[in-house]
Design a protein around this motif. Structure first.
Motif, PDB file in Angstrom:
ATOM      1  N   VAL A  82     -24.419 -11.249 -12.856  1.00 26.21           N
ATOM      2  CA  VAL A  82     -23.446 -12.159 -12.255  1.00 26.21           C
ATOM      3  C   VAL A  82     -23.767 -12.295 -10.770  1.00 26.21           C
ATOM      4  O   VAL A  82     -23.945 -11.290 -10.073  1.00 26.21           O
ATOM      5  CB  VAL A  82     -22.015 -11.636 -12.448  1.00 26.21           C
ATOM      6  N   ASN A  83     -23.831 -13.528 -10.288  1.00 24.62           N
ATOM      7  CA  ASN A  83     -24.213 -13.754  -8.894  1.00 24.62           C
ATOM      8  C   ASN A  83     -23.095 -14.483  -8.147  1.00 24.62           C
ATOM      9  O   ASN A  83     -23.127 -15.690  -7.956  1.00 24.62           O
ATOM     10  CB  ASN A  83     -25.515 -14.560  -8.819  1.00 24.62           C
ATOM     11  N   ILE A  84     -22.101 -13.726  -7.707  1.00 26.87           N
ATOM     12  CA  ILE A  84     -21.038 -14.274  -6.876  1.00 26.87           C
ATOM     13  C   ILE A  84     -21.562 -14.558  -5.468  1.00 26.87           C
ATOM     14  O   ILE A  84     -20.953 -15.296  -4.700  1.00 26.87           O
ATOM     15  CB  ILE A  84     -19.847 -13.290  -6.824  1.00 26.87           C
ATOM     16  N   GLY A  85     -22.708 -13.993  -5.135  1.00 29.70           N
ATOM     17  CA  GLY A  85     -23.267 -14.142  -3.794  1.00 29.70           C
ATOM     18  C   GLY A  85     -23.963 -15.460  -3.544  1.00 29.70           C
ATOM     19  O   GLY A  85     -24.629 -15.615  -2.505  1.00 29.70           O
ATOM     20  N   LEU A  86     -23.825 -16.436  -4.440  1.00 31.20           N
ATOM     21  CA  LEU A  86     -24.479 -17.723  -4.239  1.00 31.20           C
ATOM     22  C   LEU A  86     -24.010 -18.421  -2.965  1.00 31.20           C
ATOM     23  O   LEU A  86     -24.796 -19.096  -2.294  1.00 31.20           O
ATOM     24  CB  LEU A  86     -24.226 -18.631  -5.448  1.00 31.20           C
ATOM     25  N   GLU A  87     -22.742 -18.261  -2.627  1.00 30.55           N
ATOM     26  CA  GLU A  87     -22.236 -18.871  -1.400  1.00 30.55           C
ATOM     27  C   GLU A  87     -22.968 -18.308  -0.179  1.00 30.55           C
ATOM     28  O   GLU A  87     -23.358 -19.056   0.726  1.00 30.55           O
ATOM     29  CB  GLU A  87     -20.726 -18.636  -1.283  1.00 30.55           C
ATOM     30  N   GLY A  88     -23.155 -17.003  -0.155  1.00 28.72           N
ATOM     31  CA  GLY A  88     -23.895 -16.392   0.950  1.00 28.72           C
ATOM     32  C   GLY A  88     -25.342 -16.841   1.000  1.00 28.72           C
ATOM     33  O   GLY A  88     -25.904 -17.043   2.091  1.00 28.72           O
ATOM     34  N   MET A  89     -25.964 -17.005  -0.155  1.00 24.32           N
ATOM     35  CA  MET A  89     -27.351 -17.471  -0.194  1.00 24.32           C
ATOM     36  C   MET A  89     -27.455 -18.923   0.255  1.00 24.32           C
ATOM     37  O   MET A  89     -28.448 -19.324   0.877  1.00 24.32           O
ATOM     38  CB  MET A  89     -27.918 -17.277  -1.605  1.00 24.32           C
ATOM     39  N   GLY A 133     -27.497  -0.278  -9.816  1.00 31.60           N
ATOM     40  CA  GLY A 133     -26.370  -0.404 -10.727  1.00 31.60           C
ATOM     41  C   GLY A 133     -25.028  -0.639 -10.068  1.00 31.60           C
ATOM     42  O   GLY A 133     -23.987  -0.326 -10.635  1.00 31.60           O
ATOM     43  N   VAL A 134     -25.027  -1.211  -8.865  1.00 34.28           N
ATOM     44  CA  VAL A 134     -23.780  -1.531  -8.186  1.00 34.28           C
ATOM     45  C   VAL A 134     -23.054  -2.634  -8.972  1.00 34.28           C
ATOM     46  O   VAL A 134     -23.691  -3.508  -9.574  1.00 34.28           O
ATOM     47  CB  VAL A 134     -24.068  -1.990  -6.738  1.00 34.28           C
ATOM     48  N   ASP A 135     -21.739  -2.599  -8.965  1.00 36.38           N
ATOM     49  CA  ASP A 135     -20.965  -3.641  -9.631  1.00 36.38           C
ATOM     50  C   ASP A 135     -21.380  -5.016  -9.098  1.00 36.38           C
ATOM     51  O   ASP A 135     -21.469  -5.228  -7.883  1.00 36.38           O
ATOM     52  CB  ASP A 135     -19.477  -3.417  -9.375  1.00 36.38           C
ATOM     53  N   HIS A 136     -21.622  -5.957 -10.000  1.00 39.78           N
ATOM     54  CA  HIS A 136     -22.167  -7.256  -9.613  1.00 39.78           C
ATOM     55  C   HIS A 136     -21.222  -8.035  -8.699  1.00 39.78           C
ATOM     56  O   HIS A 136     -21.665  -8.715  -7.768  1.00 39.78           O
ATOM     57  CB  HIS A 136     -22.466  -8.083 -10.863  1.00 39.78           C
ATOM     58  N   ILE A 137     -19.930  -7.945  -8.958  1.00 37.60           N
ATOM     59  CA  ILE A 137     -18.958  -8.675  -8.149  1.00 37.60           C
ATOM     60  C   ILE A 137     -18.912  -8.110  -6.732  1.00 37.60           C
ATOM     61  O   ILE A 137     -18.911  -8.859  -5.743  1.00 37.60           O
ATOM     62  CB  ILE A 137     -17.555  -8.619  -8.786  1.00 37.60           C
ATOM     63  N   ILE A 138     -18.882  -6.796  -6.630  1.00 37.84           N
ATOM     64  CA  ILE A 138     -18.839  -6.153  -5.309  1.00 37.84           C
ATOM     65  C   ILE A 138     -20.083  -6.515  -4.503  1.00 37.84           C
ATOM     66  O   ILE A 138     -20.006  -6.855  -3.315  1.00 37.84           O
ATOM     67  CB  ILE A 138     -18.710  -4.628  -5.458  1.00 37.84           C
ATOM     68  N   SER A 139     -21.237  -6.455  -5.132  1.00 38.98           N
ATOM     69  CA  SER A 139     -22.480  -6.797  -4.439  1.00 38.98           C
ATOM     70  C   SER A 139     -22.474  -8.250  -3.988  1.00 38.98           C
ATOM     71  O   SER A 139     -22.867  -8.565  -2.855  1.00 38.98           O
ATOM     72  CB  SER A 139     -23.681  -6.537  -5.353  1.00 38.98           C
ATOM     73  N   ARG A 406     -13.941 -23.204 -24.998  1.00 37.30           N
ATOM     74  CA  ARG A 406     -15.190 -23.438 -25.728  1.00 37.30           C
ATOM     75  C   ARG A 406     -16.378 -22.702 -25.104  1.00 37.30           C
ATOM     76  O   ARG A 406     -17.520 -22.929 -25.496  1.00 37.30           O
ATOM     77  CB  ARG A 406     -15.500 -24.940 -25.757  1.00 37.30           C
ATOM     78  N   LEU A 407     -16.132 -21.832 -24.138  1.00 36.01           N
ATOM     79  CA  LEU A 407     -17.221 -21.195 -23.406  1.00 36.01           C
ATOM     80  C   LEU A 407     -17.765 -19.999 -24.171  1.00 36.01           C
ATOM     81  O   LEU A 407     -17.041 -19.280 -24.848  1.00 36.01           O
ATOM     82  CB  LEU A 407     -16.750 -20.766 -22.020  1.00 36.01           C
ATOM     83  N   ARG A 408     -19.068 -19.778 -24.024  1.00 38.36           N
ATOM     84  CA  ARG A 408     -19.704 -18.610 -24.616  1.00 38.36           C
ATOM     85  C   ARG A 408     -20.759 -18.086 -23.651  1.00 38.36           C
ATOM     86  O   ARG A 408     -21.918 -18.482 -23.679  1.00 38.36           O
ATOM     87  CB  ARG A 408     -20.357 -18.984 -25.946  1.00 38.36           C
ATOM     88  N   PRO A 409     -20.357 -17.190 -22.718  1.00 41.84           N
ATOM     89  CA  PRO A 409     -21.318 -16.674 -21.754  1.00 41.84           C
ATOM     90  C   PRO A 409     -22.315 -15.737 -22.429  1.00 41.84           C
ATOM     91  O   PRO A 409     -22.093 -15.283 -23.567  1.00 41.84           O
ATOM     92  CB  PRO A 409     -20.438 -15.912 -20.760  1.00 41.84           C
ATOM     93  N   PRO A 410     -23.427 -15.431 -21.762  1.00 42.33           N
ATOM     94  CA  PRO A 410     -24.357 -14.428 -22.309  1.00 42.33           C
ATOM     95  C   PRO A 410     -23.624 -13.122 -22.596  1.00 42.33           C
ATOM     96  O   PRO A 410     -22.765 -12.687 -21.818  1.00 42.33           O
ATOM     97  CB  PRO A 410     -25.381 -14.261 -21.177  1.00 42.33           C
ATOM     98  N   ALA A 411     -23.949 -12.501 -23.717  1.00 44.32           N
ATOM     99  CA  ALA A 411     -23.180 -11.348 -24.199  1.00 44.32           C
ATOM    100  C   ALA A 411     -23.197 -10.172 -23.226  1.00 44.32           C
ATOM    101  O   ALA A 411     -22.212  -9.440 -23.114  1.00 44.32           O
ATOM    102  CB  ALA A 411     -23.723 -10.909 -25.559  1.00 44.32           C
ATOM    103  N   ALA A 412     -24.303  -9.971 -22.530  1.00 42.28           N
ATOM    104  CA  ALA A 412     -24.424  -8.826 -21.616  1.00 42.28           C
ATOM    105  C   ALA A 412     -24.296  -9.243 -20.165  1.00 42.28           C
ATOM    106  O   ALA A 412     -24.727  -8.521 -19.272  1.00 42.28           O
ATOM    107  CB  ALA A 412     -25.764  -8.116 -21.842  1.00 42.28           C
ATOM    108  N   ASP A 413     -23.674 -10.397 -19.914  1.00 44.94           N
ATOM    109  CA  ASP A 413     -23.527 -10.883 -18.546  1.00 44.94           C
ATOM    110  C   ASP A 413     -22.609  -9.954 -17.748  1.00 44.94           C
ATOM    111  O   ASP A 413     -21.462  -9.733 -18.118  1.00 44.94           O
ATOM    112  CB  ASP A 413     -22.946 -12.300 -18.563  1.00 44.94           C
ATOM    113  N   GLY A 414     -23.123  -9.400 -16.664  1.00 44.82           N
ATOM    114  CA  GLY A 414     -22.344  -8.505 -15.814  1.00 44.82           C
ATOM    115  C   GLY A 414     -22.282  -7.074 -16.287  1.00 44.82           C
ATOM    116  O   GLY A 414     -21.635  -6.237 -15.647  1.00 44.82           O
ATOM    117  N   VAL A 415     -22.932  -6.763 -17.402  1.00 45.21           N
ATOM    118  CA  VAL A 415     -22.913  -5.404 -17.941  1.00 45.21           C
ATOM    119  C   VAL A 415     -24.046  -4.594 -17.305  1.00 45.21           C
ATOM    120  O   VAL A 415     -25.213  -5.009 -17.371  1.00 45.21           O
ATOM    121  CB  VAL A 415     -23.080  -5.414 -19.472  1.00 45.21           C
ATOM    122  N   PRO A 416     -23.749  -3.450 -16.670  1.00 42.38           N
ATOM    123  CA  PRO A 416     -24.823  -2.629 -16.077  1.00 42.38           C
ATOM    124  C   PRO A 416     -25.822  -2.183 -17.137  1.00 42.38           C
ATOM    125  O   PRO A 416     -25.449  -1.859 -18.275  1.00 42.38           O
ATOM    126  CB  PRO A 416     -24.067  -1.434 -15.489  1.00 42.38           C
TER     127      PRO A 416
END
Length: 423
Positions: A82-89, A133-139, A406-416
């Motif tokens: 998960v890349n919440i950091g797109l705004e920073g990039m 393995g840092v939490d994706h949201i926190i990073s 109707r959404l179906r994200p990748p099954a392991a999205d955000g999973v360490p």
């Protein structure tokens, strides 16, 4: 009896219900239907700007950074990060793109340097999430905060000493060439000015897409089918997507999960950096602090709206770019006309839910919302300026709310993930 049982076993199973599949004819039919609807609304309301060439051109320009940010999120999340950091990039891309263009005098070098700025932010995110393995949201949140602080410091250090620059902005930047399809601009303008039903609207659409288009815009558009080809038509893309679905299974088949996750996150930074460079070099012609305006988050919304697919991502980016263009160009009248468009679309959705999906409760709720929106349109002549400026963000919320089922994200999205871990 044995013969009957054998016959029953050998008989083919009942065919499963066909899943609705989006094809090119359906896409073209949808575009034609939407254009017809907008033409009808234009004739009813007199808001000619909703299909004008200027609006389409502005929407295309505004959709590019959103689409590039969303494309970055697509690559990253398809690999399970998960890349919440797109705004920073995006923020890093705006500053480094402007700096590269100023130092070299070449806007394309600025584009490359902007991509490098986004890559630096993505590298930090990849090290934190994939390696440690840092939490994706926190990073991601940390990347957003750090990126803003970095560009503020660099602006004071570099741009404040330049002629025409300051602590929060750069001098004017060299521009990228714009091109037009020759020989059709003036005829399309005349057709658009006639105000004919559908014909003038089609002329406005074509004029906006073929006249005065930045070369960078064309490159950005081509990145969408290129990403689809790489991720869905190559062995590398299959391995990368497997890391976002079943990383342990991918590892058992010899896929280096860490490597593919790193590649995906770094690619997301490059795309976001390109989006930032577009904002400073093409859209504004200058770097200004805060010019991303949350487009990294809207890009994520476009990616989610598109169900983690490039085609849906492009449609979501176009939608957000279009609503942003309306509120920037003509403001109240155009957004007011958009209320009628929304009411008619919601009414059509209610009929579809009732007739095809047999979802009576959902159809009733959708119909009530459509009636409420139409009532607001009928009793008002315009919308408040504060609401107008909030239109793109409100569109983001509505789209995510309507698309969530109707959404179906990748099954392991955000999973360490750790190598050798149990299933």
């Amino acid at each position: 009896m044995a013969t009957e049982l054998t016959a029953r076993k050998s008989a083919p199973d009942a065919a499963p219900p066909k899943k609705f599949k989006i094809t090119w004819p359906i896409v073209l039919l949808g575009v034609a239907g939407l254009l017809t609807l907008l033409s009808i609304v234009r004739l009813i309301t007199g808001a000619g700007d909703i299909t004008s060439g200027g609006t389409v051109s502005a929407a295309l320009s505004l959709a590019v950074p959103i689409g590039l940010a969303g494309l970055g999120g697509l690559w990253s999340e398809r690999a399970g990060v998960v890349n919440i950091g797109l705004e920073g990039m995006l923020i890093l891309g705006t500053w480094f793109g402007a700096w590269g263009a100023i130092v070299t005098g070449n806007p394309w070098v600025g584009v490359a340097v902007g991509a490098l700025g986004g890559l630096i932010g993505a590298l930090l995110h990849a090290i934190a999430t994939v390696t440690f393995g840092v939490d994706h949201i926190i990073s991601g949140v940390a990347i957003n905060i750090v990126a803003l602080g970095i560009v503020q410091y660099l602006s004071k250090l570099v741009f404040s000493g330049m002629r025409g620059g300051g602590e929060t902005q750069s001098p004017r930047l060299p521009s990228i060439e714009r091109i037009s399809v020759p020989g059709i601009g003036e005829p399309l303008r005349q057709l658009e000015a006639n105000g004919w039903f559908l014909v003038s609207d089609l002329a406005g659409l074509l004029r906006g897409l073929t006249q005065n288009v930045s070369l960078f815009t064309i490159v950005a558009i081509l990145l969408i089918p290129l990403s689809f080809f790489v991720l869905w038509r190559t062995a590398f893309g299959l391995r990368l997507r497997s890391c976002g679905e079943r990383p342990v299974a991918a590892e058992s088949l010899g896929v280096n999960v860490y490597t593919h996750k790193y590649i995906a996150v770094l690619a997301s930074g490059v795309f976001a950096g390109l989006g930032g460079a577009f904002l400073s070099i093409v859209a504004a012609g200058i770097y200004r602090e805060g010019q991303t305006g949350g487009r990294g988050f809207i890009g994520l919304a476009a990616m989610i709206f598109g169900n983690w697919r490039p085609g849906g991502l492009a449609a979501g980016s176009a939608l957000f770019g279009y609503t942003d263009a309306l509120q920037l160009r003509q403001g109240g009248p155009s957004v007011h006309a958009l209320l009628l468009v929304v009411a008619l679309i919601l009414a059509a959705v209610a009929v579809y839910q009732l007739v095809r999906q047999r979802r009576t409760r959902a159809a009733v709720i959708t119909a009530l919302v459509a009636i409420a929106v139409f009532a607001v349109f009928a009793v008002t002549d315009t919308v408040p300026e504060q609401f107008t400026s909030f239109t793109p963000h409100l569109t983001t919320l509505l789209v995510l709310a309507l698309a969530s089922q109707r959404l179906r994200p990748p099954a392991a999205d955000g999973v360490p993930y750790r190598k050798g871990q149990a299933k």
